[in-house]
Write an enzyme that holds these catalytic residues in place. Structure first.
Site, mmCIF file in Angstrom:
data_model
loop_
_atom_site.group_PDB
_atom_site.id
_atom_site.type_symbol
_atom_site.label_atom_id
_atom_site.label_comp_id
_atom_site.label_asym_id
_atom_site.label_seq_id
_atom_site.Cartn_x
_atom_site.Cartn_y
_atom_site.Cartn_z
ATOM 1 N N GLU A 599 45.196 34.466 27.359
ATOM 2 C CA GLU A 599 43.935 33.961 27.899
ATOM 3 C C GLU A 599 42.850 34.921 27.438
ATOM 4 O O GLU A 599 42.895 36.112 27.754
ATOM 5 C CB GLU A 599 43.954 33.919 29.426
ATOM 6 C CG GLU A 599 44.893 32.902 30.040
ATOM 7 C CD GLU A 599 44.846 32.966 31.555
ATOM 8 O OE1 GLU A 599 43.737 33.044 32.112
ATOM 9 O OE2 GLU A 599 45.922 32.973 32.176
ATOM 10 N N CYS A 633 35.651 35.966 32.179
ATOM 11 C CA CYS A 633 35.818 35.262 30.907
ATOM 12 C C CYS A 633 35.263 33.847 30.984
ATOM 13 O O CYS A 633 34.921 33.251 29.965
ATOM 14 C CB CYS A 633 37.296 35.238 30.493
ATOM 15 S SG CYS A 633 38.404 34.615 31.754
#
Length: 845
Positions: A599, A633
């Site tokens: 990720e 993020c």
């Protein structure tokens, strides 16, 4: 007066002036010198300050009180009433504090026009009336109380579920609200020296009950109806049944742009199936049902809450509990938390590798762990893992894997569920560590602990449902085919500093649930929270030889472990560049090809078209871009605004950003805490210097910050206008927002530009055109699409999270397919005819 939730100082000032104008206009036209009988004004406190939030109340209370006092003095001058309207439950305490201060203010002693709206759907309604009565007695005034059912019911239910609170602030059955309304009405009517009751209702049964409850000698009360509603009821009732009782018409006044939120609440409130206004026009509803006694109905239901609205704890059903949250709009809860964490403030942690359950603390190799908000505050020290530590842990984990894999998925799941319970028990300490080690503000720290708990329970549920048994596959008769999932071996789990507990736990618990042994490598900046998490997992029953903690330098430990063939998979969350390095290291190995579950970040965009609600966009942009200091993020990096509304929208965003509070994250009023370390500060500074030199860029706004008052890694939010998203070559991890204007005809080009960045993590669309929503949602190439809301804070099991392209490999964390990537499949085919024949087929009737 229409208008609520001011977004900016300018909005609040405009609403204040509108209120003053309305009071003056009504006052000058008043033909009766009686505040209970003349016309009046009802206002919302959220419109008078852009930060009317519990977390900011200490900062804004005096300013808000001064504004209200000025409005009250104007109303007093004309002897008309001014009612403080009711809003969401988290604002109730603030409104009561301000009401008390105003009513006890000596300068208003000769005026009785101050009123308060009370919502009967709130469980605290009777207690609120007790409070108001006490204020009335102490101030020696009669208080005008407007009793209503309430208009924010659906949002109250949703908010409470999202926050994981113990119970709802509102009743879940309308019949309970109806009974509460009548109980409140009875109290109001029985205290005639302290209350001037105002009953807002369109319900004939409620009207009749109040007439019956009221003593014939009652000195005075009134009914209220909304403009355009209940006219026939009141025309008849007032003229035939209650000729001496007044009915006030509650009429919305304001700009057309402020009407929509009010109108939707009215439609939901009065258009619901259970509403009297709805039912009275339904010929299928019998008169007996329409005017049934709500108390008798409640008794027949044995006072049970609505079965279709489970408690927040139970919204995911019997298979998993929702994580328990904390209500930080509750002064008692906040005060208790502040007292509880004092015991942790003196604690100094010593942490290091945990290998086979043993902590390796080498005092000669300790490195200080400092609070990023207070660099003088050393909260602990860490001893980093050496290459020998890492290889020793790998050897032990590799040897322990087979035995752990053979433990049933059910038993592995029980360990995770026990760990979730332990995290919940120790939530306050974990929250404190997140604040002082990772610089999390209180609300973010609470949310992170809850997310970690949710990961544990969710993956335990998936393991029990999907990994526990052989699953039979369809096939020809005379043959049985089964599929089964097994662990892969030893997983190296590398987690980031921005979610040092939630992502750490998410990776580790997924690997463990699937039957793998784990080497957990936390971020260098946040080893303490990882150390505590591993101890909890061991305490919950995870074998000590299966789970090991190896804190330290990521590059050094990565070079030691990733090339080793005993590593059967890597779970990584961090930068795209680091993920690519790991990928190349794995690809260069001889031996089995193993998975990399990555990720990474993104150049996350939001598109705002001309149909969007400006206030909603402003709120969602600030949360998406600047919450957690932009250190997510999923955070918004590039905002595309259609030119038609760009000027007004950009101004509103910049003005609202000016109100953001930067500071110590342990303070409830702080919106933006510190950046994690100096390297991150240097990276952000370098970006702002570079983009400021770019001729195609323009600095629109920078949140004011006095750098001399901080001794920490603080960096203010910046807002730039740029021309193309291609000006940004990679993600900038911090509170920097880039705005691009676009023409409607350029929409397809905008979508292509976003897709062509190669990133694909989160995307938000603000639009009220359904065809536009459908088109853009389909064309945009990202992992998570959010419509008319912010684009951060994905919930486990509800919004599985993860990107594509440069933003990650999938599958999505917190989703139904995540554990399978940590597993390897085995298929077994059995020829059942090998013993001489197909018995099953032969025995058919």
């Amino acid at each position: 007066m229409l208008g609520e939730s001011a977004c900016t100082v300018e909005d609040a000032e405009e609403y204040f002036n509108l209120y003053m104008h309305a009071i003056k206009a009504i006052g000058e036209s008043a033909d009766i010198n009686d505040c209970f009988k003349s016309q009046g004004v009802s206002i919302k406190l959220s419109s008078l300050h852009s930060r009317y939030e519990f977390s900011q109340f200490g900062n804004i209370a005096e300013e808000l009180r001064a504004k209200l006092l000025e409005l009250c003095h104007e109303a007093k001058k004309y002897n008309i009433s001014l009612c403080i309207d009711a809003e969401e439950s988290e604002r109730l305490e603030m409104s009561l504090v301000l009401f008390e201060q105003l009513r006890l203010d000596e300068s208003l002693s000769e005026w009785e026009g101050l009123g308060l709206a009370v919502q009967a759907y709130q469980k605290r309604a009777l207690s609120v009336l007790d409070f108001v009565e006490d204020v009335a007695i102490r101030s020696k005034h009669k208080v005008m109380v407007r009793l209503v059912k309430g208009a924010y019911w659906d949002s109250e239910i949703k908010r409470t579920q999202e926050l994981g609170l113990i119970g709802y602030p509102v009743f879940t059955r309308k019949s309970h609200t109806d009974v509460c309304y009548l109980a409140c009405a009875q109290k109001l009517l029985s205290k005639e020296n302290h209350f001037y009751p105002c009953f807002g209702t369109h319900n004939a049964y409620t009207f009749a009950t109040i007439i019956e409850l009221a003593d014939k000698n009652h000195p005075g009360f009134e009914f209220q109806r909304l403009h355009g509603m209940g006219k026939s009821l009141y025309d008849y009732a007032i003229s035939e049944l209650a000729t001496s009782i007044n009915c006030r018409i509650y009429a919305p006044v304001g700009k057309h742009s402020d009407l929509l939120p009010y109108l939707i609440r009215r439609l939901l409130e009065n258009g619901a199936n259970s509403s009297f206004v709805n039912q009275v026009n339904d010929s299928d509803v019998k008169i007996e049902e329409l005017v049934s006694d709500p108390l008798e109905k409640v008794k027949s239901l044995e006072y049970e809450p609505h079965p279709s609205i489970p408690l927040p704890r139970d919204i995911f059903g019997e298979e998993r509990k929702n994580s328990l949250g904390m209500d930080i709009s509750d002064s008692i809860a906040v005060s208790q938390f502040a007292n509880d964490i004092r015991e942790f403030s003196e604690k100094k942690w010593q942490v290091g590798p945990i290998i086979d359950g043993e902590s390796f603390l080498d005092s000669a190799e300790f490195t200080e762990v400092v609070n990023p908000a207070h660099l003088e505050n050393v909260i602990g020290e860490v001893s980093s893992a050496t290459s020998a530590h890492a290889l020793n842990a790998l050897e032990i984990a590799h040897s322990a894997f087979t035995k752990w894999q053979n433990v049933s998925a059910e038993e592995r799941a029980k360990c995770l569920e026990k760990a979730a319970d332990l995290l919940e028990e120790r939530m306050k300490e974990l929250i404190y560590i997140l604040i002082v080690e990772a610089g999390k503000i209180l609300s973010d720290a609470i949310a992170e602990v809850r997310e970690a708990i949710d990961f544990l329970r969710y993956y335990a549920m998936i393991a029990k449902n999907e990994l526990n048994d052989w699953k039979k596959l369809s096939g020809p008769t005379g043959e049985d085919n089964f599929i089964f999932f097994e662990g892969r071996g030893v997983f190296l789990c590398i987690s980031p500093w921005n979610f040092p507990l939630a992502i750490f736990i998410g990776q580790v618990s997924a690997a463990l649930a699937a039957g793998n042994a784990v080497l957990a490598k936390p971020a260098e900046q946040t080893p303490i929270i990882a150390y505590e998490a591993v101890k909890i997992l061991h305490e919950a029953g995870i074998p000590k030889n299966v789970l090991h903690l190896i804190p330290g330098d990521g590059w050094y430990l990565g070079k030691t472990l990733v090339p080793d063939n005993r590593i059967s998979g890597v779970a990584f969350t961090g930068s795209t560049q680091t993920a690519q390095i790991i990928n190349r290291m794995l690809a260069s190995r001889d031996g089995p090809i193993v998975p990399l579950i990555a990720e990474t970040g993104g150049l996350n965009a939001m598109i705002v078209d001309s149909s969007a609600l400006l206030e909603q966009v402003t709120k969602d942009v600030l949360i998406s871009a600047f919450r957690s200091g932009g250190q997510r993020c999923s955070a918004l990096r590039v905002l595309f605004i259609q030119e038609d509304i760009a000027e007004k929208q950009v101004k509103m965003i910049c003005n609202a950003a000016q109100e953001l509070k930067i500071g110590d994250p342990i303070q409830l009023s702080t919106d933006i805490g510190p950046i994690i370390d100096k390297a991150s500060i240097d990276m952000l500074t370098k970006h702002t210097e570079k983009i400021s030199r770019d001729e195609d860029s323009n600095l629109l706004f920078k949140v004011p910050m006095d750098t001399n008052s901080y001794n920490g890694y603080f960096f203010p939010p910046y807002i730039y206008e740029i021309q193309k998203i291609s000006q940004l070559k990679q993600e900038v991890f911090g509170p920097i927002l880039h705005i691009i204007r676009f023409n409607k005809s350029q929409l397809n080009e905008v979508i292509s530009d976003i897709n062509n960045t190669g990133y694909g993590l989160t995307f938000s669309l603000q639009s009220r055109v359904q065809s536009q929503i459908a088109l853009i949602s389909k064309k945009i190439s990202v992992g998570n699409v959010y419509i008319n809301r912010n684009q951060i804070g994905a919930a486990v099991g509800t919004q599985p999270f993860g990107g594509r392209g440069l933003s990650g490999t999938g599958p999505k964390a917190g989703g139904p397919n995540y554990l399978q990537r940590f597993s390897i499949e085995k298929v077994v085919s059995v020829n059942t005819t090998a013993c001489g024949g197909n018995i099953k087929l032969a025995c058919l009737d």
